[in-house]
Design a protein around this motif. Structure first.
Motif, mmCIF file in Angstrom:
data_model
loop_
_atom_site.group_PDB
_atom_site.id
_atom_site.type_symbol
_atom_site.label_atom_id
_atom_site.label_comp_id
_atom_site.label_asym_id
_atom_site.label_seq_id
_atom_site.Cartn_x
_atom_site.Cartn_y
_atom_site.Cartn_z
ATOM 1 N N ILE A 83 -5.780 51.061 13.212
ATOM 2 C CA ILE A 83 -5.857 50.110 14.330
ATOM 3 C C ILE A 83 -6.082 50.805 15.667
ATOM 4 C CG2 ILE A 83 -4.497 48.295 13.225
ATOM 5 C CD1 ILE A 83 -2.080 49.312 14.851
ATOM 6 N N SER A 84 -6.636 51.989 15.646
ATOM 7 C CA SER A 84 -6.895 52.702 16.888
ATOM 8 C C SER A 84 -8.352 53.145 16.921
ATOM 9 C CB SER A 84 -5.961 53.905 17.027
ATOM 10 O OG SER A 84 -6.096 54.759 15.911
ATOM 11 N N GLY A 85 -8.821 53.467 18.112
ATOM 12 C CA GLY A 85 -10.204 53.890 18.240
ATOM 13 C C GLY A 85 -10.586 54.173 19.671
ATOM 14 N N TRP A 86 -11.883 54.237 19.910
ATOM 15 C CA TRP A 86 -12.454 54.569 21.210
ATOM 16 C C TRP A 86 -13.330 53.423 21.693
ATOM 17 C CZ3 TRP A 86 -10.970 59.000 23.569
ATOM 18 C CH2 TRP A 86 -10.327 59.949 22.783
ATOM 19 N N GLU A 87 -13.324 53.202 23.007
ATOM 20 C CA GLU A 87 -14.175 52.183 23.590
ATOM 21 C C GLU A 87 -14.747 52.661 24.918
ATOM 22 O OE1 GLU A 87 -12.013 48.584 24.383
ATOM 23 O OE2 GLU A 87 -10.533 49.604 25.608
ATOM 24 N N LEU A 88 -15.876 52.089 25.290
ATOM 25 C CA LEU A 88 -16.492 52.351 26.579
ATOM 26 C C LEU A 88 -16.200 51.165 27.476
ATOM 27 C CD1 LEU A 88 -18.451 53.944 28.456
ATOM 28 C CD2 LEU A 88 -20.280 52.525 27.498
ATOM 29 N N CYS A 89 -15.576 51.420 28.616
ATOM 30 C CA CYS A 89 -15.283 50.367 29.594
ATOM 31 C C CYS A 89 -16.203 50.558 30.796
ATOM 32 C CB CYS A 89 -13.832 50.438 30.046
ATOM 33 S SG CYS A 89 -12.663 50.195 28.701
ATOM 34 N N ILE A 90 -16.934 49.515 31.140
ATOM 35 C CA ILE A 90 -17.848 49.550 32.278
ATOM 36 C C ILE A 90 -17.293 48.589 33.324
ATOM 37 C CG2 ILE A 90 -20.220 49.186 33.060
ATOM 38 C CD1 ILE A 90 -21.080 49.638 30.125
ATOM 39 N N TYR A 91 -17.138 49.076 34.552
ATOM 40 C CA TYR A 91 -16.522 48.303 35.623
ATOM 41 C C TYR A 91 -17.560 47.912 36.675
ATOM 42 C CZ TYR A 91 -12.421 50.298 33.435
ATOM 43 O OH TYR A 91 -11.471 50.681 32.505
ATOM 44 N N PHE A 92 -17.364 46.717 37.251
ATOM 45 C CA PHE A 92 -18.274 46.171 38.250
ATOM 46 C C PHE A 92 -17.500 45.794 39.503
ATOM 47 C CE2 PHE A 92 -19.877 45.366 34.032
ATOM 48 C CZ PHE A 92 -21.183 45.810 34.112
ATOM 49 N N ASP A 93 -18.190 45.778 40.646
ATOM 50 C CA ASP A 93 -17.552 45.359 41.890
ATOM 51 C C ASP A 93 -17.565 43.828 41.984
ATOM 52 O OD1 ASP A 93 -20.134 44.604 42.733
ATOM 53 O OD2 ASP A 93 -20.364 46.333 44.062
ATOM 54 N N ASP A 94 -17.131 43.308 43.108
ATOM 55 C CA ASP A 94 -17.046 41.854 43.296
ATOM 56 C C ASP A 94 -18.407 41.158 43.211
ATOM 57 O OD1 ASP A 94 -14.297 41.993 43.615
ATOM 58 O OD2 ASP A 94 -14.418 42.148 45.807
ATOM 59 N N ASP A 95 -19.482 41.889 43.498
ATOM 60 C CA ASP A 95 -20.828 41.316 43.462
ATOM 61 C C ASP A 95 -21.523 41.508 42.115
ATOM 62 O OD1 ASP A 95 -20.677 40.475 46.157
ATOM 63 O OD2 ASP A 95 -21.199 42.502 46.821
ATOM 64 N N GLY A 96 -20.820 42.086 41.132
ATOM 65 C CA GLY A 96 -21.394 42.296 39.807
ATOM 66 C C GLY A 96 -22.243 43.543 39.677
ATOM 67 N N ASN A 97 -22.111 44.467 40.639
ATOM 68 C CA ASN A 97 -22.855 45.719 40.579
ATOM 69 C C ASN A 97 -22.019 46.801 39.906
ATOM 70 O OD1 ASN A 97 -25.173 44.774 42.047
ATOM 71 N ND2 ASN A 97 -23.857 44.779 43.850
ATOM 72 N N TYR A 98 -22.697 47.688 39.204
ATOM 73 C CA TYR A 98 -22.027 48.782 38.493
ATOM 74 C C TYR A 98 -21.157 49.589 39.458
ATOM 75 C CZ TYR A 98 -21.462 53.250 36.109
ATOM 76 O OH TYR A 98 -20.928 54.387 35.553
ATOM 77 N N LYS A 99 -19.952 49.857 39.009
ATOM 78 C CA LYS A 99 -19.005 50.632 39.807
ATOM 79 C C LYS A 99 -18.700 51.963 39.113
ATOM 80 C CE LYS A 99 -14.409 49.938 41.811
ATOM 81 N NZ LYS A 99 -13.315 48.985 41.907
ATOM 82 N N SER A 100 -18.321 51.913 37.824
ATOM 83 C CA SER A 100 -18.008 53.123 37.084
ATOM 84 C C SER A 100 -17.914 52.796 35.599
ATOM 85 C CB SER A 100 -16.685 53.727 37.549
ATOM 86 O OG SER A 100 -15.615 52.848 37.272
ATOM 87 N N ALA A 101 -17.791 53.857 34.806
ATOM 88 C CA ALA A 101 -17.628 53.692 33.351
ATOM 89 C C ALA A 101 -16.756 54.817 32.843
ATOM 90 C CB ALA A 101 -18.985 53.706 32.654
ATOM 91 N N GLU A 102 -16.005 54.529 31.776
ATOM 92 C CA GLU A 102 -15.159 55.557 31.187
ATOM 93 C C GLU A 102 -14.952 55.278 29.704
ATOM 94 O OE1 GLU A 102 -11.320 55.519 33.059
ATOM 95 O OE2 GLU A 102 -10.782 53.585 32.218
ATOM 96 N N VAL A 103 -14.736 56.328 28.975
ATOM 97 C CA VAL A 103 -14.393 56.230 27.555
ATOM 98 C C VAL A 103 -12.879 56.259 27.478
ATOM 99 C CG1 VAL A 103 -14.544 57.362 25.314
ATOM 100 C CG2 VAL A 103 -16.523 57.343 26.844
#
Length: 107
Positions: A83-103
């Motif tokens: 029940i464990s693993g890795w994921e990529l999280c992509i974050y956006f600002d208030d306007d829906g523009n790319y902010k950052s990403a992390e594993v």
């Protein structure tokens, strides 16, 4: 000294097995080699600064709809146990523009 050499050898072999590959949208959307593409993909996102719609067009929608939130999208990368693993999280600002990403690791 022999233990240190053995440990260092193991670390080098382990790192080599985790080889990174260039991002390929078709492979990504088929769910193949996602974990190995993350470094290349994050570099691409950092350089291009896409908006949320462009990210969804590039990567496709996550298999689980709950992984698409207002300011975050997360994609499953690979399992690491029952029940464990890795994921990529992509974050956006208030306007829906790319902010950052992390594993990140989940369990």
């Amino acid at each position: 000294m022999k233990k240190l050499i053995l440990i260092l050898s193991f670390c080098v072999i382990f790192a080599a097995c985790q080889k990174q590959i260039d991002f390929d949208a078709q492979k990504w959307q088929k769910g193949k080699s996602r974990y190995q593409m993350t470094t290349s993909l994050i570099a691409k996102l950092d350089a291009e600064k896409p908006n949320k719609t462009e990210v969804l067009s590039l990567l496709g929608r996550p298999a689980v709809e709950e992984r698409v939130l207002e300011k975050e999208i997360s994609y499953f990368l690979k399992a690491d146990g029952f029940i464990s693993g890795w994921e990529l999280c992509i974050y956006f600002d208030d306007d829906g523009n790319y902010k950052s990403a992390e594993v990140s690791y989940f369990d």
